[in-house]
Design an enzyme around this catalytic site. Structure first.
Site, PDB file in Angstrom:
ATOM      1  N   ARG A   1       0.876  -1.054   0.392  1.00 53.90           N
ATOM      2  CA  ARG A   1       0.051  -0.043   0.124  1.00 53.90           C
ATOM      3  C   ARG A   1       0.715   1.447   0.022  1.00 53.90           C
ATOM      4  O   ARG A   1       1.957   1.403   0.797  1.00 53.90           O
ATOM      5  CB  ARG A   1      -0.825   0.401   1.380  1.00 53.90           C
ATOM      6  CG  ARG A   1      -2.244  -1.013   1.394  1.00 53.90           C
ATOM      7  CD  ARG A   1      -2.709  -0.258   2.541  1.00 53.90           C
ATOM      8  NE  ARG A   1      -3.721  -2.153   2.385  1.00 53.90           N
ATOM      9  CZ  ARG A   1      -3.184  -3.285   3.232  1.00 53.90           C
ATOM     10  NH1 ARG A   1      -1.647  -2.553   4.730  1.00 53.90           N
ATOM     11  NH2 ARG A   1      -3.456  -3.816   3.461  1.00 53.90           N
TER      12      ARG A   1
ATOM     13  N   TYR B   1      -1.210 -19.250  11.226  1.00 49.83           N
ATOM     14  CA  TYR B   1      -0.103 -17.837  11.592  1.00 49.83           C
ATOM     15  C   TYR B   1       1.012 -18.516  12.336  1.00 49.83           C
ATOM     16  O   TYR B   1       2.350 -18.849  11.421  1.00 49.83           O
ATOM     17  CB  TYR B   1      -0.866 -17.259  12.207  1.00 49.83           C
ATOM     18  CG  TYR B   1       0.950 -15.681  12.910  1.00 49.83           C
ATOM     19  CD1 TYR B   1       1.031 -15.346  11.641  1.00 49.83           C
ATOM     20  CD2 TYR B   1       1.005 -15.419  13.762  1.00 49.83           C
ATOM     21  CE1 TYR B   1       2.041 -14.182  11.740  1.00 49.83           C
ATOM     22  CE2 TYR B   1       1.938 -14.488  14.537  1.00 49.83           C
ATOM     23  CZ  TYR B   1       2.856 -13.942  13.154  1.00 49.83           C
ATOM     24  OH  TYR B   1       3.553 -13.134  13.545  1.00 49.83           O
TER      25      TYR B   1
HETATM   26  N1  SER Z   1       0.947 -10.438  17.375  1.00 55.75           N
HETATM   27  C1  SER Z   1       1.244 -11.314  16.994  1.00 55.75           C
HETATM   28  C2  SER Z   1      -0.202 -11.655  16.621  1.00 55.75           C
HETATM   29  O1  SER Z   1      -1.975 -11.777  17.786  1.00 55.75           O
HETATM   30  C3  SER Z   1       1.856 -12.481  17.513  1.00 55.75           C
HETATM   31  O2  SER Z   1       3.308 -12.133  16.876  1.00 55.75           O
HETATM   32  O3  SER Z   1      -0.940 -12.524  16.087  1.00 55.75           O
END
Ligand code: SER
Length: 326
Positions: free
Chosen positions: A54, A159
């Protein structure tokens, strides 16, 4: 000491210039904006190229800025060649909450962007890489208190799986091809300059904005959910110090620790400054993510190996946040 730091700042690139040219990918994000400022202060604005998917007025006003999609290998390569980049900080990623909503997108962005950069380093196009890992690499079977550097790692989030896989690939490229790649496992990061987006620890930033604007915050985690956190200045120091340290013999994604608290505890510290501030709790899907993460982190290895030490405690973090946001 100063001599060695200078030596680390000035390395020869593939064209023989005594210079370091840095590319930050994802420079418009929560970490990227402050990292860009810091690195531009150290290396000079012209030697730090900021890039993001962006547009970003602040980043282009303070130096060179390029629009780029981190998954577009050819586009990233063009920028590296155009500016004779020697070091890449790859900060683009989909965070934990967002990644649960878009698993395929998260895997594509978090993994393929890393592969591109590791391959550029393997081919000798760049010399050094910073790639951020996270406390999300740990999971429900990991010891929760003072989680050690090396321990059980069975992340159960999209993640976390991408970050643990990334760590393994960094280690592989280091061992097999001698790639100089360095990582820390960031905890939740608290900052006022740029909002985080799509993470589970975001509540610890949102709470300040709501406290000042509305005097009230509805937290998406339960009151007793303890998570490791850090004020942004400490996170930037850790990043820069690790990159300026001697070339490591081994790849490690270092645990770094600063503070840990629950939503209730941080709300009580905020109440010392804003006595009428109230908090309510409405846990959502992010509670499950938080439940699988450590409550506190043992960072003794980072302390020992490159002198890491945090400087912001909870009181100082709250004071700094409220003062700057007010
Ligand atoms: N701050 C990040 C999250 O909450 C963790 O690495 O996904």
């Amino acid at each position: 000491m100063t001599f060695f730091i200078l030596l680390n700042l000035l390395t020869f690139n593939q064209y023989g210039y005594m210079t370091n040219t840095i590319l930050i990918i994802g420079a418009g994000g929560q970490i990227g904006t402050e990292l860009t400022q810091k690195l531009r202060g150290i290396y000079g604005s012209n030697n730090v190229i900021a890039s993001d998917i962006r547009d970003n007025k602040d980043l282009s006003a303070s130096g060179i800025f390029e629009l780029v999609d981190a998954t577009d290998k050819g586009a990233v390569e063009n920028i590296i060649k155009k500016y004779k980049v020697t070091e890449v900080y790859l900060m683009a990623a989909l965070l934990s909450a967002m990644a649960e909503k878009y698993p395929a997108k998260a895997w594509d962005l978090n993994m393929n962007s890393l592969f591109h950069i590791l391959n550029f380093a393997k081919e000798g196009l760049i010399k050094k890489v910073f790639w951020p890992s996270s406390i999300a690499v740990f999971g429900p079977t990991t010891p929760k208190e003072m989680t050690p550097q090396e321990t059980v790692m069975e992340p159960n989030t999209v993640y976390g799986i991408s970050k643990l896989s990334g760590e393994r690939w960094c280690d592989y490229y280091h061992q097999k091809y001698g790639v100089d790649v360095r990582s820390v496992r960031y905890p939740g990061l608290i900052s006022w300059k740029t909002l985080p987006g799509g993470g589970t620890t975001d509540y610890a930033v949102e709470i300040f904005h709501s406290a000042l604007q509305d005097g009230q915050y509805t937290c998406f985690l339960k009151e007793d959910t303890r998570l490791p956190m850090m004020y942004m200045d400490d996170a930037i120091t850790a990043t820069v110090d690790l990159m300026l340290a001697d070339k490591p013999k081994q790849y490690k994604a270092y645990n770094i620790n600063a503070i840990d608290f629950t939503p209730k505890e941080i709300s009580e510290v905020i109440q010392k400054h804003i006595p009428d501030f109230t908090i309510e709790y409405a846990p959502d899907f992010r509670q499950k993510i938080a439940d699988g993460w450590p409550a506190s982190i043992d960072d003794s290895v980072a302390q020992r190996e490159w002198g890491w030490d945090a400087t912001f405690d909870l009181e100082r973090t709250v004071e700094t946040m409220l003062k700057n946001l007010a």
